[in-house]
Scaffold this active site. Sequence first.
Site, PDB file in Angstrom:
ATOM      1  N   MET B 320       0.876  -1.265  -0.172  1.00 26.86           N
ATOM      2  CA  MET B 320      -0.018  -0.049   0.050  1.00 26.86           C
ATOM      3  C   MET B 320       0.846   1.163  -0.123  1.00 26.86           C
ATOM      4  O   MET B 320       0.536   2.085  -0.664  1.00 26.86           O
ATOM      5  CB  MET B 320      -1.085   0.053   1.237  1.00 26.86           C
ATOM      6  N   GLY B 321       1.820   0.994   0.968  1.00 27.52           N
ATOM      7  CA  GLY B 321       2.800   2.246   0.830  1.00 27.52           C
ATOM      8  C   GLY B 321       3.561   2.465  -0.486  1.00 27.52           C
ATOM      9  O   GLY B 321       3.537   3.665  -1.025  1.00 27.52           O
ATOM     10  N   TRP B 323       2.429   1.634  -3.280  1.00 28.53           N
ATOM     11  CA  TRP B 323       1.391   2.102  -4.361  1.00 28.53           C
ATOM     12  C   TRP B 323       1.249   3.593  -4.274  1.00 28.53           C
ATOM     13  O   TRP B 323       0.898   4.099  -5.562  1.00 28.53           O
ATOM     14  CB  TRP B 323       0.046   1.498  -3.893  1.00 28.53           C
ATOM     15  N   HIS B 324       1.232   4.252  -3.189  1.00 31.69           N
ATOM     16  CA  HIS B 324       1.200   5.654  -3.187  1.00 31.69           C
ATOM     17  C   HIS B 324       2.408   6.204  -4.014  1.00 31.69           C
ATOM     18  O   HIS B 324       2.342   7.629  -4.284  1.00 31.69           O
ATOM     19  CB  HIS B 324       1.130   6.109  -1.540  1.00 31.69           C
ATOM     20  N   GLY B 325       3.406   5.613  -3.846  1.00 29.27           N
ATOM     21  CA  GLY B 325       4.651   6.377  -4.557  1.00 29.27           C
ATOM     22  C   GLY B 325       6.004   5.639  -3.907  1.00 29.27           C
ATOM     23  O   GLY B 325       5.957   4.904  -2.854  1.00 29.27           O
TER      24      GLY B 325
END
Lengths: 77, 388
Positions: B320-321, B323-325
């Site tokens: 998830m982290g 995926w944010h960047g």
Amino acid sequence: MEKQDVYDLLAEVCQDDVVKEELDMDIFEAGLLDSFGTITLLVEIEERFGISVPITEFNREEWNTPNKIAKELADRA
Amino acid sequence: MIPFESFYFFFIVGILLIPSIIMGLQGKASRKYNMVVTIIMLAIIFANSLLGTISLLIFTIWQVVLVKGYIAYRKKANSTAIFCIGIIASIMPLILVKILPILGLNHLFGFLGVSYLTFKAVQMIMEIRDGLIKSEIPLADFLYFLLFFPSLSSGPIDRWRRFQKDVHTVPTKEAYREYLYLGINKIFRGFLYKFIIAFLIHFYIIVQLLETHYFELHPVQYHLLNMYSYSLYLFFDFAGYSAFAIGISYIMGIKTPENFHLPFISRNIKDFWNRWHMTLSFWFRDYVYMRFAFWMTKKKWIKNRVTISNLGYLMLFLLMGVWHGLAPHYIVYGLYHACLIIGFDFFDRWNKKHKVWPKNKFTHVVAVIITFHFVCFGFYIFSGNLFY
């Protein structure tokens, strides 16, 4: 696979015999089954009854009481 | 044009949706018209970005080929290797978008909403593998699902089978009236959240903090003020966006799932992830955590349930982290939440044995307050302000 087998399995996974008596109880609401319990249940269902239920199929609206779970499985057996 | 940013955008959408509303109120199907509206809106959104348009086209063709190809293959065989190749291929455009800038090839590929669209495509490959999507996938329906304009830029992330059911159900006059009412209601809540509350927090607190010399005078207070105001700003801005997307979907007869449910009254970190950016966290729960745990349990590679669960959480939040960047603060944000949830799980198990933390109104309030501060600190990591 008898209904009783399903209830026995549920009691094992939830570690509580109450699921054998209160067949319309919402086992997620009651905190008896969590994400990981769900996985144990699905693996056991596959091993004992030979029915594979995809994880995304097992949603908390249609599989939330002992009765509903037994019915869903009976439909697939 | 960036969706939901200007009143001009709402004006165009409002005019385009008049026929949908008239058809809906008469109990008629507006599916085809709404598909045309989506095409028009895509053209407007991407009008000033040639590169974005080309990227979107390549991305869409790529995903269509993958999904169509995989379902055709899945009817004949079911090899795990092919499934994995399918998943990697489906994520590839997103990986390129994240990695190309690091290689110095900025702005070569990428478009608004690529990360959200990827979730929709990947879940289809997974559900085809599971045998949950068996019937033919009509091209027009797939494109409509993938490119549905209200949720294009920032979600909520819908599911194919749910979306498909809505597309092919024509609401009765009465039901549509309810949809319309709810839709308008949500859009106005979006205005309140994004254009009033979030705007005010940003304008009067966050910008002021930056412009004055507050940091030099009171560094601790500066960080605290920034942390809490940013957390509230993030919620109202994002929840506002989601409310717009959901509201417009309702008017188009699609009940796009909710994304936020009072996240700041969560009683623990698990509860928080059931209330914050729900469609994203449910996606990761269903398609990453649950799958990983199921696989490990079935293959019996790891015996211990707790270990499996903790590894699952670590994987989920790291992904998830990322995926944010790929910036370090996003990865730290992921790790932070993984630690919180693993820690909470540990405490919860320990408490079940020792019963030190009883369940009553008082402990509930204390738990909400504690969770709130941990969550805000997480957002502060997420903002990047903590490091730079």
